[in-house]
Design an enzyme around this catalytic site. Structure first.
Site, PDB file in Angstrom:
ATOM      1  N   LYS A  62      -5.556  -6.087 -12.470  1.00  0.00           N
ATOM      2  CA  LYS A  62      -5.206  -5.757 -11.026  1.00  0.00           C
ATOM      3  C   LYS A  62      -5.395  -7.168 -10.431  1.00  0.00           C
ATOM      4  O   LYS A  62      -6.092  -8.017 -10.897  1.00  0.00           O
ATOM      5  CB  LYS A  62      -6.154  -4.678 -10.781  1.00  0.00           C
ATOM      6  CG  LYS A  62      -6.150  -4.349  -9.291  1.00  0.00           C
ATOM      7  CD  LYS A  62      -6.823  -3.256  -8.914  1.00  0.00           C
ATOM      8  CE  LYS A  62      -6.708  -2.533  -7.273  1.00  0.00           C
ATOM      9  NZ  LYS A  62      -7.691  -1.647  -7.133  1.00  0.00           N
ATOM     10  N   SER A 137      -5.611   2.499  -5.301  1.00  0.00           N
ATOM     11  CA  SER A 137      -5.145   1.241  -4.885  1.00  0.00           C
ATOM     12  C   SER A 137      -4.532   0.653  -6.588  1.00  0.00           C
ATOM     13  O   SER A 137      -3.593  -0.349  -6.406  1.00  0.00           O
ATOM     14  CB  SER A 137      -5.822   0.260  -4.525  1.00  0.00           C
ATOM     15  OG  SER A 137      -7.143  -0.143  -4.891  1.00  0.00           O
ATOM     16  N   SER A 161     -10.201   4.242  -6.690  1.00  0.00           N
ATOM     17  CA  SER A 161      -8.945   3.447  -6.981  1.00  0.00           C
ATOM     18  C   SER A 161      -8.402   3.458  -8.449  1.00  0.00           C
ATOM     19  O   SER A 161      -7.401   2.887  -8.860  1.00  0.00           O
ATOM     20  CB  SER A 161      -8.770   2.084  -6.291  1.00  0.00           C
ATOM     21  OG  SER A 161      -8.457   2.258  -5.062  1.00  0.00           O
TER      22      SER A 161
HETATM   23  N1  GLN Z   1      -8.413   5.473  -1.310  1.00  0.00           N
HETATM   24  C1  GLN Z   1      -9.389   4.588  -1.132  1.00  0.00           C
HETATM   25  C2  GLN Z   1      -9.329   3.657   0.182  1.00  0.00           C
HETATM   26  O1  GLN Z   1      -8.134   3.572   0.540  1.00  0.00           O
HETATM   27  C3  GLN Z   1     -10.126   4.050  -2.242  1.00  0.00           C
HETATM   28  C4  GLN Z   1      -9.812   2.575  -2.454  1.00  0.00           C
HETATM   29  C5  GLN Z   1     -10.406   2.140  -3.651  1.00  0.00           C
HETATM   30  O2  GLN Z   1     -11.028   2.493  -4.351  1.00  0.00           O
HETATM   31  N2  GLN Z   1     -10.290   0.639  -3.742  1.00  0.00           N
HETATM   32  O3  GLN Z   1     -10.311   3.206   0.531  1.00  0.00           O
END
Ligand code: GLN
Length: 521
Positions: A62, A137, A161
């Protein structure tokens, strides 16, 4: 490091990548690291030394995790041209095991989002249906694995994410226990919640990767080795398979708990409307409900004892998560001032003006919103009302989980009599719950609103608030799209989660999108 391009892979890669757009950077296929198709790559020194399960395998990372010399854009315009000057510990460990990082994958800017559409760099589509998102994400990592472009990828999970995109794309996703994997080299979003996780094309592969990247690291003081009393990570053939107890968290009960909060009606004006929308968001789409029921029945058929469980504090999970996450984000992102690195405006009056202009032009709307929210909840005189309250909810959620799964204090549990400090082991081996209320959603009118996307994080963010390991894996394919479920375990009990999921996988092989070819054995 070298990996051999399998015969025909190059055109396979190009075809998928054109449709899906998983990568922000892919290894220069003519470079030394990559051997032309069909040719045999000489083993590097580290590959010779450690020809384990991962030697010679490519993997993706990532683009918020550092790999020296490769992009570290974090999906942001501000860092779009940044090359990482060092390598994250987790990646170093994989390199030492002979695996080869071949690309950097797309993500929601700084990990903020659930669709990868918050990336300022490009759009990533779901390999099962390119009109839909791949989740977020870590959507690029999930899409790359689902399309068979790499056998595994690293992601980061702050509130879901890794697990949510894994569920959207039909792959396996692990969010390890807090501190189990070093965060050194992971660009911080919300440090107390997040960690580097694994997306993989199977449970066994996920286990191999985690066993390589885990462990304490002097460069991350929150990281540590698993306690000796924690369940073994290696597959336990005679272990709990078919004999354990799985707690089932009912989504209906969660939605009801949120609704009853509305009926309680002590909240401020506007709170009831928000809670109403949150209760709605907790309700599962029919296909997801069917997938979840299928998993429940499947585990019962496999011989597991299923018991209904409740996490009473879960109904406050999302507000607590977004309070803590934005508070930490507002502090963590203060470092991006474009003074030493990062995109700069063409002209600025003075250093302060430079920083203002760089941040104004460099950050996307979601990032700005979260920085503002974070500074709002932390502003002087109001910490009691938001931040400290959120921390109390966090402690409550952790206690709820510990009452079911057992304490994270293994030594205390070992040394003390049952019931004394440290507490006995849990009532259940793992908790089964949905990952996300919907399957991969579309764009435009078939999308989820930004509010609904946040409210839908309630099934994932609780494991981050409690610091517990959680493993998401495909349970079914409904209406042409994968449905994932997740297991949450006791701290440092990743081995238990892998064992249970592997039992499932034996009868329910990982599904693949049309056109998938298995290049990686
Ligand atoms: N959907 C969550 C957020 O927007 C998860 C983000 C993550 O795990 N990096 O914060």
């Amino acid at each position: 490091m070298a990996f051999k391009l399998p015969e025909g892979f190059l055109s396979y890669y190009k075809e998928w990548e054109d449709k899906v757009g998983a990568f922000i950077e892919f290894a220069d296929l003519r470079s030394e690291a990559v051997c032309p198709e069909g040719q045999t790559a000489p083993l590097s020194e580290s590959e010779k030394k450690a020809p384990g399960a991962l030697a010679g395998l490519p993997f993706a990372v990532k683009d918020n995790i550092a790999v020296e010399g490769m992009s570290l854009s974090c999906g942001s315009k501000l860092l779009q041209h940044l090359k990482a000057p060092y390598t994250a510990t987790a990646v170093k460990k994989l390199l030492a095991a002979g695996a080869v990082p071949v690309g950097k994958t797309n993500l929601d800017e700084f990990g903020m989002g659930s669709s990868t559409d918050n990336s300022a760099i490009k759009q990533t589509n779901n390999p099962w249906d390119i009109s839909r998102v791949s989740g977020g994400s870590s959507g690029g990592s999930a899409a790359a694995v689902a399309a068979g472009l790499v056998p595994f990828a690293l992601g980061s999970d702050t509130g879901g994410s890794v697990r949510q995109p894994a569920a959207f794309c039909g792959v396996v996703g692990l969010k390890p226990s807090y501190g189990a994997v070093s965060r050194y080299g992971l660009v911080a979003y919300a440090s107390s919640l997040e960690g580097i996780g694994v997306l993989a094309d199977g449970v066994g592969r996920c286990r191999s990767v985690f066993s390589v990247i885990r462990g304490g690291d002097p460069l991350d003081q929150t990281s540590h080795d698993a306690p000796t009393a924690a369940p073994a990570l290696e597959h336990q053939a005679s272990g709990k398979a078919g004999k354990g107890t799985i707690g089932v968290l009912s989504p209906e009960a969660v939605a009801k708990a949120i609704s009853s909060e509305i009926a309680g009606g002590q909240g401020e004006a506007g709170e009831a409307a928000a809670l109403g929308a949150a209760a709605q968001a907790a309700e599962l789409e029919d296909e997801v409900r069917r997938g979840f029921e299928f998993a429940k029945k499947g585990f019962a058929d496999l011989g597991y004892t299923l018991v209904d469980v409740e996490i009473p504090s879960l109904k406050y999970g999302v507000p607590a998560y977004y309070t803590i996450a934005t508070a930490e984000a507002s502090a963590n992102l203060a470092r991006f001032d474009s003074v030493r690195y990062g995109a700069r405006p063409d002209w600025a009056e003075n250093p302060e003006d430079l920083i203002d202009k760089a941040r104004e032009a460099g950050f996307g709307d979601e990032v700005k919103l979260r920085i503002l929210l974070g500074t709002f909840v932390l502003r002087s005189g109001f910490q009691d009302r938001y931040y400290l309250r959120a921390q109390r909810i966090r402690a409550g959620i952790r206690r709820n989980f510990e009452a079911l799964l057992g304490s994270s204090d293994y030594d205390g549990a070992e040394n003390a009599a049952a019931g004394a400090a440290g507490g006995p082991a849990g009532k259940v081996d793992a908790i089964l719950l949905p990952v996300f209320p919907t399957r991969a959603f579309g764009r435009g009118p078939t999308s989820l609103s930004p509010f609904a996307q946040k409210a839908a994080d309630l099934y994932t963010c609780c494991a981050n608030l409690a610091g517990l390991p959680a493993l998401s894996f495909p349970a079914a394919v409904e209406g042409g799209l994968p449905v994932g479920v997740q297991l949450i375990g006791r701290a440092f009990a990743e081995g238990t989660l892998f064992d249970i999921a592997e039992t499932w996988e034996q009868g329910h092989p990982i599904p693949h999108p049309a056109g998938y070819k298995a290049y990686w054995s």
